[in-house]
Scaffold this motif. Structure first.
Motif, PDB file in Angstrom:
ATOM      1  N   TYR A   1      63.297  87.366   7.896  1.00  0.00           N
ATOM      2  CA  TYR A   1      63.087  88.542   8.809  1.00  0.00           C
ATOM      3  C   TYR A   1      64.197  88.799   9.618  1.00  0.00           C
ATOM      4  CZ  TYR A   1      60.856  90.502  12.962  1.00  0.00           C
ATOM      5  OH  TYR A   1      60.250  91.692  13.913  1.00  0.00           O
TER       6      TYR A   1
ATOM      7  N   ASN B   1      67.352  88.134   8.610  1.00  0.00           N
ATOM      8  CA  ASN B   1      68.313  88.854   8.034  1.00  0.00           C
ATOM      9  C   ASN B   1      68.109  90.204   7.486  1.00  0.00           C
ATOM     10  OD1 ASN B   1      70.641  87.172   6.478  1.00  0.00           O
ATOM     11  ND2 ASN B   1      68.913  85.791   6.941  1.00  0.00           N
ATOM     12  N   LEU B   2      66.857  90.692   7.336  1.00  0.00           N
ATOM     13  CA  LEU B   2      66.422  92.217   7.354  1.00  0.00           C
ATOM     14  C   LEU B   2      66.774  92.754   8.626  1.00  0.00           C
ATOM     15  CD1 LEU B   2      62.927  91.826   5.444  1.00  0.00           C
ATOM     16  CD2 LEU B   2      65.065  93.017   4.867  1.00  0.00           C
ATOM     17  N   ILE B   3      66.506  92.399  10.011  1.00  0.00           N
ATOM     18  CA  ILE B   3      66.929  93.241  11.204  1.00  0.00           C
ATOM     19  C   ILE B   3      68.254  93.155  10.983  1.00  0.00           C
ATOM     20  CG2 ILE B   3      66.874  92.681  13.814  1.00  0.00           C
ATOM     21  CD1 ILE B   3      64.275  91.264  13.661  1.00  0.00           C
TER      22      ILE B   3
ATOM     23  N   LEU C   1      70.692  93.035   8.724  1.00  0.00           N
ATOM     24  CA  LEU C   1      71.333  93.841   7.892  1.00  0.00           C
ATOM     25  C   LEU C   1      71.144  95.454   8.060  1.00  0.00           C
ATOM     26  CD1 LEU C   1      70.920  91.954   4.336  1.00  0.00           C
ATOM     27  CD2 LEU C   1      72.935  92.297   5.971  1.00  0.00           C
ATOM     28  N   ALA C   2      69.804  95.634   8.609  1.00  0.00           N
ATOM     29  CA  ALA C   2      69.484  96.987   9.014  1.00  0.00           C
ATOM     30  C   ALA C   2      70.320  97.644  10.224  1.00  0.00           C
ATOM     31  CB  ALA C   2      68.060  96.962   9.725  1.00  0.00           C
TER      32      ALA C   2
ATOM     33  N   ASN D   1      73.962  98.090   9.013  1.00  0.00           N
ATOM     34  CA  ASN D   1      74.194  99.526   8.338  1.00  0.00           C
ATOM     35  C   ASN D   1      74.579 100.430   9.501  1.00  0.00           C
ATOM     36  OD1 ASN D   1      73.675  98.562   5.907  1.00  0.00           O
ATOM     37  ND2 ASN D   1      71.772  99.569   5.709  1.00  0.00           N
TER      38      ASN D   1
ATOM     39  N   ARG E   1      75.682  87.491   7.077  1.00  0.00           N
ATOM     40  CA  ARG E   1      74.327  86.476   6.824  1.00  0.00           C
ATOM     41  C   ARG E   1      74.021  86.199   8.049  1.00  0.00           C
ATOM     42  NH1 ARG E   1      75.958  88.114   2.627  1.00  0.00           N
ATOM     43  NH2 ARG E   1      76.171  87.008   0.535  1.00  0.00           N
ATOM     44  N   PHE E   2      72.691  85.934   8.380  1.00  0.00           N
ATOM     45  CA  PHE E   2      72.066  85.372   9.478  1.00  0.00           C
ATOM     46  C   PHE E   2      71.279  84.218   9.359  1.00  0.00           C
ATOM     47  CE2 PHE E   2      72.998  89.885   9.428  1.00  0.00           C
ATOM     48  CZ  PHE E   2      73.434  90.249  10.453  1.00  0.00           C
ATOM     49  N   LEU E   3      71.257  83.399  10.299  1.00  0.00           N
ATOM     50  CA  LEU E   3      70.856  81.945  10.279  1.00  0.00           C
ATOM     51  C   LEU E   3      70.149  81.430  11.698  1.00  0.00           C
ATOM     52  CD1 LEU E   3      70.217  79.639   8.210  1.00  0.00           C
ATOM     53  CD2 LEU E   3      72.319  78.538   9.187  1.00  0.00           C
TER      54      LEU E   3
ATOM     55  N   GLU F   1      60.346  92.792  18.424  1.00  0.00           N
ATOM     56  CA  GLU F   1      61.659  92.791  17.267  1.00  0.00           C
ATOM     57  C   GLU F   1      62.768  93.529  17.889  1.00  0.00           C
ATOM     58  OE1 GLU F   1      60.600  93.981  13.341  1.00  0.00           O
ATOM     59  OE2 GLU F   1      62.215  95.271  13.300  1.00  0.00           O
TER      60      GLU F   1
END
Lengths: 163, 305
Positions: B91, B93-95, B97-98, B101, B113-115, B145
């Motif tokens: 979740y 990583n989706l936030i 990468l969004a 962009n 990359r997110f961790l 979010e």
């Protein structure tokens, strides 16, 4: 009258020539500056993937729009859009060990791939137990496709589902 | 002989006019030397004189930034454990990468990359090139979010602005970029390899020291907040979530703590600066309710973080 016609033709020819040379000047060359980037059918991450460019690939810029450039990549017979953040005006060359290349590199027009901090230094640094490279390798493995990002944006009522 | 000396002088004069115009000195010098009739070895000697030009953070190639970033993350992860929760990390990583962009730099050499870090600390770290670490403690401050997006956008701004690279001490930069020893050497000797690795470690130390102990300057933090606002708006998130997040952090961080409080300006000051920027933006009068789907997925992924 005939003379006027001649002048008109001359003027038209001149402006056509001007436009052509302007277009030629605009088609500048750039290099891919990321490990891997997708060439897409439209200037958006939702665009269909036509192919992949890799680090140091040379491209010709055909036009630029909203942070994207339409490029042609002769080496891979590709034409499409690449995000501008994946391009640099520098020429990237694999270090050949020749004097001229290193001199150009110190001038800033050329970036030598693999110089300075590189893979070799990383493998040397891996011997140091105060660095957890295994955890970084795990982290780097995470891959999220742009299709998933687009779907995520759309489902969340965010921008860019369709650009 | 006189003519040649004059030509060399002329070359320098032409080159410095290039340099004054913001053009590169080394190549300008070489070109100018050629134009002024300096031949062969003289051209090389003149160009060689420009070689010592100091390198700056901008000269670090994306490839070098990638290896620096990996080492910074490796150093941070040697004393911090990843939070093992696939859904939560996906979740994030989706936030991330969004948002990337819609940032100033969507693509980096090795990608973003997110961790999540398994720690109660309230903290986040952005390694050069896009490896971003966020603690559970920080994510607990978020109630939506959009709030998570606000802090992730701030960390991405540290990456796009190359703030980590700016923490590298100047005297290391040239060796970091050009390498040690014979610049043209393809293979480093063992002595050079050990020297280069030692400079590498010192460089990583400059960055982790800044991330963990001293923090970036207030200016860079404010710059990152401003960039985060732009990214949030472009992506479709509510930028007011940054204020909400900073307020939550303010009430939770302990003064004199080892975390965020130590390395960041007072949240109150940041809120003031952020609100000043938001005032100039055309935003709906009241914060719009995030779509139910967005809140539902936030609850599902991070509700019990």
């Amino acid at each position: 009258m005939r003379r006027i016609t001649l002048i008109c033709i001359a003027l038209a020819a001149l402006s056509a020539f001007g436009a052509a040379s302007a277009a030629a000047a605009e088609a500048k060359a750039m290099s891919v500056t990321v490990k891997e980037t997708q060439v897409r059918a439209k200037p958006s991450y939702t665009g269909k993937i036509l192919g992949t460019g890799v680090y140091a690939d040379r491209v010709q810029i055909l036009e630029s729009k909203n942070g994207w450039s339409r490029i042609s990549m002769a080496s891979r017979k590709l034409e499409g859009w690449i995000n501008e953040s994946a391009l640099t005006s520098k020429k990237i060359v694999l270090s050949s060990g020749s004097g001229t290349v290193s001199q150009e590199a110190s001038s800033g027009d050329v970036a030598l791939a693999g110089k300075g901090f590189n893979e070799e230094i990383e493998s040397e640094n891996r011997k140091d137990s105060t660095y957890d490279y295994a955890a970084v390798d795990e982290l780097q493995k995470i891959t999220v496709a742009q299709e998933a990002v687009a779907a995520f944006l759309k489902a969340g009522g965010l921008s860019g589902g369709e650009e | 002989m006189k003519a040649r000396a004059f030509a060399v002088l002329a070359a320098f004069a032409i080159a410095s006019s290039f340099a004054a115009a913001g053009l590169d000195f080394g190549s300008a010098l070489k070109d100018a030397a050629g134009k002024a009739g300096v031949k062969g070895e003289d051209v090389e000697a003149v160009a060689g004189a420009a070689k010592a030009v100091a390198k700056s953070a901008e000269d670090i190639t994306p490839e070098q930034e990638f290896y620096i970033g990996r080492a910074v993350a490796a150093k941070l992860l040697s004393t911090r454990k990843p939070y093992v929760n696939k859904a939560a990390n996906e979740y994030l990583n989706l936030i991330g990468l969004a948002l990337a962009n819609f940032s100033a730099r969507p693509e980096t050499y090795g990608g973003y990359r997110f961790l999540i870090i398994d720690s109660d600390e309230i903290n986040a770290f952005a390694a050069p090139g896009g490896l971003v670490l966020v603690t559970r403690g920080l994510l607990r401050c978020a109630s939506s979010e959009d709030a998570v997006a606000a802090i992730v956008a701030h960390e991405i701004a540290h990456v796009t602005g190359s703030h980590g690279l700016k923490a590298i001490k100047k005297d290391r930069l040239t060796k970091a970029v050009v390498g040690v020893g014979v610049a043209a050497a393809q293979v480093l000797g063992s002595e050079e390899l050990s020297e280069q690795t030692s400079i590498f470690k010192d460089t990583i130390g400059d960055i982790t020291g800044t991330l963990v102990n001293s923090g970036y300057s207030r200016d860079l933090e404010f710059e990152a907040d401003a960039a985060a606002i732009e990214t949030l708006i472009a992506a479709g998130y509510d930028p007011r979530a940054l204020v909400e997040m900073l307020s939550a952090m303010k009430s939770r961080i302990k003064a004199g703590g080892m975390d965020f409080a130590k390395t960041h300006p007072d949240p109150k000051k940041r809120i003031e600066a952020v609100e000043k920027i938001l005032k100039k933006k055309k935003l709906p009068a009241t914060a719009s309710e995030a779509p139910a789907a967005r809140q539902a997925r936030f609850k599902a992924a991070l509700g019990s973080i």
